[in-house]
Design a protein around this motif. Structure first.
Motif, short mmCIF file in Angstrom:
data_model
loop_
_atom_site.label_atom_id
_atom_site.label_comp_id
_atom_site.label_asym_id
_atom_site.label_seq_id
_atom_site.Cartn_x
_atom_site.Cartn_y
_atom_site.Cartn_z
N ASP A 95 0.83 -1.21 0.00
CA ASP A 95 0.00 0.00 0.00
C ASP A 95 0.87 1.27 0.00
OD1 ASP A 95 -1.92 1.96 0.40
OD2 ASP A 95 -2.53 1.26 2.38
N CYS A 96 1.70 1.41 1.00
CA CYS A 96 2.50 2.65 1.10
C CYS A 96 3.58 2.72 0.02
CB CYS A 96 3.14 2.76 2.49
SG CYS A 96 1.94 3.21 3.75
N THR A 152 -4.72 5.83 -1.50
CA THR A 152 -4.96 4.56 -2.16
C THR A 152 -6.43 4.45 -2.56
OG1 THR A 152 -3.28 3.61 -0.73
CG2 THR A 152 -4.68 2.07 -1.94
N ALA A 153 -6.67 4.26 -3.84
CA ALA A 153 -8.04 4.00 -4.30
C ALA A 153 -8.36 2.52 -4.18
CB ALA A 153 -8.21 4.47 -5.75
N SER A 154 -7.39 1.68 -4.56
CA SER A 154 -7.58 0.23 -4.39
C SER A 154 -6.23 -0.45 -4.19
CB SER A 154 -8.32 -0.38 -5.58
OG SER A 154 -7.48 -0.40 -6.72
N LEU A 155 -6.31 -1.58 -3.52
CA LEU A 155 -5.13 -2.38 -3.19
C LEU A 155 -5.43 -3.82 -3.54
CD1 LEU A 155 -2.45 -2.98 -1.51
CD2 LEU A 155 -3.94 -3.15 0.49
N HIS A 156 -4.52 -4.44 -4.29
CA HIS A 156 -4.68 -5.87 -4.57
C HIS A 156 -3.36 -6.58 -4.27
CE1 HIS A 156 -6.57 -9.40 -6.36
NE2 HIS A 156 -5.32 -9.73 -6.68
N MET A 212 -4.19 13.02 -3.58
CA MET A 212 -5.06 13.28 -2.43
C MET A 212 -5.95 14.49 -2.73
SD MET A 212 -4.04 14.10 1.56
CE MET A 212 -3.32 12.50 1.93
#
Lengths: 159, 159
Positions: free
Chosen positions: A69-70, A99-103, A153
């Motif tokens: 993520d980061c 973050t809009a999305s994390l996979h 952001m």
């Protein structure tokens, strides 16, 4: 592969945006992840704490998700900053992403007791939205693959 | 919606599998997430710590990812356990799952200072692989949607 990040994008975030549990330099309890360029790739190196386990000997997947993520938002910030003509450490405040999305795909168990290296490839989707493909390595072996969609952001985020 | 989990699946994991940073009852530094049934849905309630912020006032996305992750594996364990004729607290050790993949969509900023409630819908893909769709609510508002593909922990994982 560079072993250490000299100039990280997080070093240059304004103090207001430096409280992230994952990568904020002012969050004393946090992970203090740092992301920099390694040629055309981005890189974050982090050694999980002893308590960051799934079962003894293997790293907790949620912690790796935080790394992805980061690393993703940091990589997007690096890329847009470079597009704008800037590099970390040049004294110009970089853009800050959310973050809009994390996979995250967990390819194999990730061993504890060794640094993890996240290597990112950044692609512009549009000027305020970037995709970061990440591979996470332990002892040279890719254990995890991830993708983050990061967005600049919005000003409304803090209002 | 039940406010508190009485019988959590994690309470019944064997000690060997109770060290997870996210949901292990023996991991003193961890989050100690607990997941139980709420009718046909699964539920995990967690109030993030003060340091779990993205920016002051909003929860760190990686922490929410950890919530979705452990809620996912816990929900899959609940579902397979029920399929096998068991409920948490009945004295039978439940199956233990690992995360094959984690996906998180951050719909809106998640406020700090309030418990987060993850609500899961579980679907069997095949007997050793389950999908858990999760919505994370803060003050009744869905802020995050997630999906976990969880697999029964292979015996090779611990060897």
């Amino acid at each position: 592969m560079a072993e250490k990040i000299v100039h990280a994008i997080q070093d240059d975030y304004s103090d207001d945006y430096s409280w992230c549990y994952g990568c904020g330099k002012l969050n004393e309890a946090g992970l203090k992840l740092r992301t920099g360029w390694d040629g055309e790739k981005t890189m974050t190196v982090y050694q999980p704490r002893k308590e960051h386990m799934a079962i003894p000997g293997f790293v907790y997947g949620g912690l790796i998700g935080s790394l992805v993520d980061c690393h993703g938002t940091g990589s997007a910030a690096l890329a847009l900053h470079r597009k704008n003509g800037h590099e970390p450490g040049d004294g110009v405040e970089p853009p800050r992403f959310v973050t809009a999305s994390l996979h995250v795909d967990y390819i194999r168990p990730t061993p504890q007791g060794t640094p993890l290296t996240a290597v990112g490839t950044v692609e512009e989707i549009h000027p305020k939205k970037w995709k970061v493909i990440t591979e996470v390595y332990a002892k040279g072996v890719c254990c995890v693959k991830g993708e983050v969609i990061a967005a600049v952001m919005p000003e409304t985020f803090t209002k």
